[in-house]
Design a protein around this motif. Structure first.
Motif, PDB file in Angstrom:
ATOM      1  N   CYS A 170      -5.010  -9.270  -5.292  1.00  0.00           N
ATOM      2  CA  CYS A 170      -3.590  -8.926  -5.217  1.00  0.00           C
ATOM      3  C   CYS A 170      -2.873  -9.934  -4.324  1.00  0.00           C
ATOM      4  O   CYS A 170      -2.968  -9.870  -3.093  1.00  0.00           O
ATOM      5  N   SER A 174       2.332  -7.202 -10.450  1.00  0.00           N
ATOM      6  CA  SER A 174       2.150  -5.926  -9.744  1.00  0.00           C
ATOM      7  C   SER A 174       3.514  -5.445  -9.261  1.00  0.00           C
ATOM      8  O   SER A 174       4.530  -6.110  -9.478  1.00  0.00           O
ATOM      9  N   LEU A 189       0.732   3.389  -3.133  1.00  0.00           N
ATOM     10  CA  LEU A 189      -0.592   3.974  -3.317  1.00  0.00           C
ATOM     11  C   LEU A 189      -0.772   5.200  -2.432  1.00  0.00           C
ATOM     12  O   LEU A 189      -1.306   6.229  -2.863  1.00  0.00           O
ATOM     13  N   VAL A 229       0.823  -1.226   0.000  1.00  0.00           N
ATOM     14  CA  VAL A 229       0.000   0.000   0.000  1.00  0.00           C
ATOM     15  C   VAL A 229       0.851   1.268   0.000  1.00  0.00           C
ATOM     16  O   VAL A 229       0.343   2.348  -0.339  1.00  0.00           O
ATOM     17  N   SER A 285       1.537   8.066  -3.536  1.00  0.00           N
ATOM     18  CA  SER A 285       1.118   8.659  -4.815  1.00  0.00           C
ATOM     19  C   SER A 285      -0.309   9.190  -4.777  1.00  0.00           C
ATOM     20  O   SER A 285      -0.861   9.559  -5.820  1.00  0.00           O
ATOM     21  N   ARG A 286      -0.915   9.237  -3.606  1.00  0.00           N
ATOM     22  CA  ARG A 286      -2.334   9.595  -3.509  1.00  0.00           C
ATOM     23  C   ARG A 286      -2.632  10.958  -4.123  1.00  0.00           C
ATOM     24  O   ARG A 286      -3.600  11.121  -4.873  1.00  0.00           O
ATOM     25  N   LEU A 343      -2.290  10.806  -7.943  1.00  0.00           N
ATOM     26  CA  LEU A 343      -3.439  10.093  -8.499  1.00  0.00           C
ATOM     27  C   LEU A 343      -4.693  10.963  -8.468  1.00  0.00           C
ATOM     28  O   LEU A 343      -5.485  10.976  -9.420  1.00  0.00           O
ATOM     29  N   VAL A 345      -8.079   7.226  -4.148  1.00  0.00           N
ATOM     30  CA  VAL A 345      -7.714   5.964  -3.505  1.00  0.00           C
ATOM     31  C   VAL A 345      -8.210   5.969  -2.068  1.00  0.00           C
ATOM     32  O   VAL A 345      -7.942   6.906  -1.306  1.00  0.00           O
TER      33      VAL A 345
END
Length: 309
Positions: A77, A152, A12, A9, A15-16, A19, A26
């Motif tokens: 995942c 991934s 993610l 995570v 990069s929130r 994004l 997210v």
């Protein structure tokens, strides 16, 4: 939350904002609710279900089917540290099955592997190693299901310094993205190093095919350095002073030791990883690591070369 989950995570969360700027929001959940599947893409990690698979596999599949009926795209995942062990029962319910480490030759997932992994099957077939309770992979016979397997990002996008996991764990109470940043190099590769190598790794497994390579490497290295457990502080002090860090396979091909060796600037010495695909591509023989054969036929020669170079 396990280190595997934090590492998955972390990109993610980091990069929130980026994004969000391109229209992607997210949200993270640690407990399930049917309404959370009302989204464009729902990612479900393997660690979320954990031991529940052993007691309620049918309940999990019913849950996934419900998510699939509501989400635009359902993605499972698999963040385990092995290129094997695909949960084939999940495939009919998802549009994509992401795996951190995936076999380059996808057709091998259509084959039966002793021990569930390519390398456990190798030692069974080539060295006669057998498990007390044999297990096998579940072959994927449907080409359409096989196409759902995709790579991934792997667990390398996290903090693997001495206090890395503790710092990352603080994010649960203090949601600051910087707590999940990757660890910069702790010790430059070109620094003078007092130790030839450090080989602190466990060897006790309840599966002979998994333990075999570790015991074999341990016997090779017995003359070089002790392998018993030490404090985490001493473990990192040794790694910063070592020229070479051997890292045999365990439950999976990947080990936390791989990334710890990178941040400590040591040369990673590992069984050949060319059978798998991962991202980022940390395992490039002769560039980011030195690989030896699974049968260890070139182990001594390559180790001597590393130490003399």
């Amino acid at each position: 939350m396990s280190q595997n989950t934090r590492a998955f995570v972390a990109p993610l969360i980091a990069s929130r904002k980026t994004l969000r700027d391109i229209g992607v929001e997210v949200r993270l959940f640690t407990s399930a609710a049917a309404w959370m599947a009302d989204c464009d893409v729902l990612l479900v990690t393997s660690k979320y279900y954990g031991s529940r698979w052993a007691r309620d596999s049918m309940g999990i599949l019913i849950e996934l089917a419900e998510y699939a009926s509501r989400a635009g795209t359902l993605v499972y995942c698999d963040i385990h540290d092995s290129s094997g062990l695909v949960r084939t029962e999940v495939l009919p319910h998802v549009q994509m099955y992401l795996k951190s480490y995936l076999l380059v030759d996808r057709k091998k997932y259509a084959q039966l592997h002793y021990g569930g992994r390519l390398y456990t099957d190798y030692y069974y077939r080539n060295a006669g190693v057998q498990d007390r309770e044999p297990t096998f992979s579940d072959p994927i016979s449907d080409p359409a299901e096989l196409e759902k397997l995709q790579v991934s990002w792997n667990m390398g996008l996290a903090n693997y310094g001495r206090l890395g996991s503790r710092i990352a764990a603080l994010h649960a109470r203090l949601p600051i993205a910087s707590l999940l940043r990757m660890q910069p190099c702790l010790h430059q590769p070109q620094a003078r190093r007092a130790m030839d190598l450090t080989c602190r790794f466990g060897k006790e497994y309840d599966r002979e095919t998994v333990a075999h390579q570790r015991w074999w490497v341990h016997e090779k290295l017995r003359q070089w350095a002790p392998s018993g457990a030490v404090s985490r502080g001493k473990y990192f002090r040794e790694m910063r002073q070592a020229k070479v860090v051997p890292s045999p396979f365990g439950w999976g091909e990947f080990a936390l030791r791989d990334y710890e060796a990178f941040v400590c600037g040591a040369a990673l010495f590992k069984p050949d990883m060319s059978h798998l695909e991962t991202y980022p591509d940390y395992y490039r023989d002769g560039e980011t690591m030195v690989a030896h054969r699974w049968d260890l036929r070139d182990f001594d020669e390559k180790l001597q070369h590393l130490l003399s170079d």
